[in-house]
Design a protein around this motif. Structure first.
Motif, PDB file in Angstrom:
ATOM      1  N   SER A  60       0.834  -1.212   0.000  1.00 44.35           N
ATOM      2  CA  SER A  60       0.000   0.000   0.000  1.00 44.35           C
ATOM      3  C   SER A  60       0.866   1.258   0.000  1.00 44.35           C
ATOM      4  CB  SER A  60      -0.947   0.005   1.211  1.00 44.35           C
ATOM      5  OG  SER A  60      -1.787  -1.122   1.195  1.00 44.35           O
ATOM      6  N   LEU A  61       1.857   1.253  -0.851  1.00 48.20           N
ATOM      7  CA  LEU A  61       2.866   2.307  -0.859  1.00 48.20           C
ATOM      8  C   LEU A  61       2.280   3.695  -1.080  1.00 48.20           C
ATOM      9  CD1 LEU A  61       5.937   3.005  -0.817  1.00 48.20           C
ATOM     10  CD2 LEU A  61       5.907   2.709  -3.313  1.00 48.20           C
ATOM     11  N   THR A  62       1.274   3.807  -1.936  1.00 47.23           N
ATOM     12  CA  THR A  62       0.777   5.130  -2.311  1.00 47.23           C
ATOM     13  C   THR A  62      -0.343   5.637  -1.404  1.00 47.23           C
ATOM     14  OG1 THR A  62      -0.785   4.147  -3.889  1.00 47.23           O
ATOM     15  CG2 THR A  62       1.402   4.752  -4.721  1.00 47.23           C
ATOM     16  N   ALA A  63      -0.765   4.831  -0.445  1.00 45.44           N
ATOM     17  CA  ALA A  63      -1.856   5.249   0.435  1.00 45.44           C
ATOM     18  C   ALA A  63      -1.450   6.471   1.247  1.00 45.44           C
ATOM     19  CB  ALA A  63      -2.244   4.107   1.375  1.00 45.44           C
ATOM     20  N   GLY A  64      -2.278   7.509   1.192  1.00 41.61           N
ATOM     21  CA  GLY A  64      -2.036   8.689   2.009  1.00 41.61           C
ATOM     22  C   GLY A  64      -1.025   9.667   1.456  1.00 41.61           C
ATOM     23  N   ILE A  65      -0.513   9.437   0.256  1.00 46.70           N
ATOM     24  CA  ILE A  65       0.452  10.381  -0.320  1.00 46.70           C
ATOM     25  C   ILE A  65      -0.274  11.656  -0.752  1.00 46.70           C
ATOM     26  CG2 ILE A  65       1.971  10.812  -2.296  1.00 46.70           C
ATOM     27  CD1 ILE A  65       3.000   8.017  -2.082  1.00 46.70           C
ATOM     28  N   ALA A  66       0.201  12.790  -0.284  1.00 44.89           N
ATOM     29  CA  ALA A  66      -0.423  14.075  -0.611  1.00 44.89           C
ATOM     30  C   ALA A  66       0.039  14.577  -1.970  1.00 44.89           C
ATOM     31  CB  ALA A  66      -0.079  15.102   0.470  1.00 44.89           C
ATOM     32  N   LYS A  67      -0.843  15.292  -2.649  1.00 45.22           N
ATOM     33  CA  LYS A  67      -0.504  15.853  -3.951  1.00 45.22           C
ATOM     34  C   LYS A  67       0.436  17.047  -3.801  1.00 45.22           C
ATOM     35  CE  LYS A  67      -3.137  13.225  -6.608  1.00 45.22           C
ATOM     36  NZ  LYS A  67      -2.603  12.364  -7.673  1.00 45.22           N
ATOM     37  N   GLY A  68       1.455  17.081  -4.652  1.00 46.54           N
ATOM     38  CA  GLY A  68       2.373  18.206  -4.696  1.00 46.54           C
ATOM     39  C   GLY A  68       2.017  19.140  -5.831  1.00 46.54           C
ATOM     40  N   PRO A  69       2.895  20.091  -6.142  1.00 40.75           N
ATOM     41  CA  PRO A  69       2.612  21.040  -7.217  1.00 40.75           C
ATOM     42  C   PRO A  69       2.675  20.423  -8.609  1.00 40.75           C
ATOM     43  CG  PRO A  69       4.803  21.402  -6.301  1.00 40.75           C
ATOM     44  CD  PRO A  69       4.132  20.410  -5.413  1.00 40.75           C
ATOM     45  N   GLY A  70       3.193  19.221  -8.724  1.00 40.47           N
ATOM     46  CA  GLY A  70       3.255  18.565 -10.020  1.00 40.47           C
ATOM     47  C   GLY A  70       4.405  19.064 -10.868  1.00 40.47           C
ATOM     48  N   GLY A  71       4.383  18.656 -12.124  1.00 40.49           N
ATOM     49  CA  GLY A  71       5.455  19.011 -13.036  1.00 40.49           C
ATOM     50  C   GLY A  71       6.335  17.802 -13.320  1.00 40.49           C
ATOM     51  N   PRO A  72       7.231  17.948 -14.311  1.00 44.07           N
ATOM     52  CA  PRO A  72       8.092  16.825 -14.689  1.00 44.07           C
ATOM     53  C   PRO A  72       9.203  16.589 -13.679  1.00 44.07           C
ATOM     54  CG  PRO A  72       8.623  18.751 -16.005  1.00 44.07           C
ATOM     55  CD  PRO A  72       7.423  19.125 -15.187  1.00 44.07           C
ATOM     56  N   ILE A  73       9.475  15.344 -13.401  1.00 41.83           N
ATOM     57  CA  ILE A  73      10.561  14.939 -12.515  1.00 41.83           C
ATOM     58  C   ILE A  73      11.322  13.792 -13.181  1.00 41.83           C
ATOM     59  CG2 ILE A  73      11.155  13.788 -10.330  1.00 41.83           C
ATOM     60  CD1 ILE A  73      10.482  16.648  -9.869  1.00 41.83           C
ATOM     61  N   VAL A  74      12.639  13.894 -13.207  1.00 41.88           N
ATOM     62  CA  VAL A  74      13.482  12.807 -13.700  1.00 41.88           C
ATOM     63  C   VAL A  74      14.130  12.117 -12.503  1.00 41.88           C
ATOM     64  CG1 VAL A  74      15.467  12.154 -15.110  1.00 41.88           C
ATOM     65  CG2 VAL A  74      13.944  14.009 -15.860  1.00 41.88           C
TER      66      VAL A  74
END
Length: 334
Positions: free
Chosen positions: A122-136
């Protein structure tokens, strides 16, 4: 599992790709040489077996090389770091061993192994949204790093980022790219990265800043990173560092589970230590075993750096104890 070298085997200093042994000799080199300090007593003859177990480093010979996320400071929002910290919280060494087994033994791709692990934990449970955008997210050229990068991708995607994974070569190549922001995130190893930054800034003979104490190592790592536009997330409990393994059959026969017990019960002529050619002189290999544990093998078999030759020597009964990496998929039970 990987074609790479690890910090702790040699003198601390600048390291290659992810850093066990720099200049470990030609592949396939082998032989038997007497260690510098002669062993007395009967010792423990090798015992063949298919299952390998790591002996507990109860006196802390090795430095704390825990997996830790490295992040370019310009993108290190609280949400991004928190997502990476979710990966750290989900990992320990047994789980990392199983991930490596999935890729290196069961032949799954790093992406598949990471996806299955993320779902099961359940790795993604509870992860808050950030500002987004591309990440490498960068990955070094060995499978463990690639699997960790895929886990970071899953967590960061859940946080709203558009993530790609880019495989890079050695640390000498990717660390400057990470500083500049050409790569924004990288799965790192606390002690190895601390010493890389230390020697890069202060020269190859700089006083070591890493130690078996994880808190001290991470504090030194963060201090060094702050000077070069890098921040680090929370360290995981998962370690990938030098370790010494025996077969399960050997451990059962002689009653050894720790390096202290190995030294007490198995110092002597019949004991064969296997490792890379530099092991007898290295402070985190045979020299360290003598200094910290007073473990004295009867002979040394010069093979590879935690690779298939050493593991095969253990399994076939040609070596009593051998240098491995603590997260090797070959250490998975069953």
């Amino acid at each position: 599992m990987r074609a790479r070298t690890r910090l702790a085997i040699g003198a601390v200093g600048a390291l290659t790709a992810a850093g066990l042994l720099t200049g470990c000799g030609e592949a396939g080199s082998s032989g038997t040489d007497a260690p510098e300090s002669a062993a007395s007593g009967a010792g423990c003859a090798p015992v063949a077996g298919d299952e390998l177990v790591v002996l507990t480093d109860d006196k802390k010979l090795q430095n704390s090389d825990n997996v830790i996320p490295a992040v370019n400071a310009d993108v290190a929002t609280p949400q991004l770091v928190a997502a990476l910290d979710k990966v750290s919280a989900a990992l320990d060494t047994p789980k990392l061993i199983e991930l490596n087994k999935a890729v290196d033994v069961d032949r799954k791709t790093p992406a598949v192994a990471a996806s299955e692990f993320a779902g099961a934990s359940s790795l993604t449970a509870g992860i808050a949204k950030g500002p987004g955008g591309p990440i490498v997210v960068g990955a070094a050229n060995f499978s463990e790093s690639q699997t960790l990068a895929e886990l970071y991708k899953i967590a960061l995607t859940a946080a709203g980022y558009q993530v790609t994974v880019q495989q890079v070569g050695s640390r000498e190549l990717y660390e400057p790219a990470l500083e500049k922001g050409e790569i924004q995130v990288f799965p790192e190893y606390a002690a190895t990265m601390a010493e890389f930054l230390n020697t890069k800034a202060n020269g190859p003979d700089a006083q070591p800043v890493s130690s078996p104490d994880l808190d001290k190592t991470v504090a030194a790592l963060k201090e060094a990173g702050a000077k070069v536009n890098l921040v680090f997330g929370a360290p995981s409990a998962a370690q990938d560092q030098n370790a010494f393994a025996v077969t399960r059959a050997f451990a059962d026969k002689y009653g050894v589970r720790t390096l202290s017990e190995l030294a007490e019960k198995c110092s002597g002529q019949a004991t064969v230590l296997a490792g890379p050619p530099e092991c007898p002189q290295r402070p985190k290999c045979q020299a360290g075993l003598i200094e910290v544990y007073d473990f004295r093998a009867g002979s040394f078999s010069s093979l590879d750096a935690a690779g298939p030759q050493t593991k095969n020597a253990l399994k076939t009964g040609a070596a009593s104890v051998g240098l491995v990496l603590s997260s090797d998929g070959a250490l998975a039970a069953g």
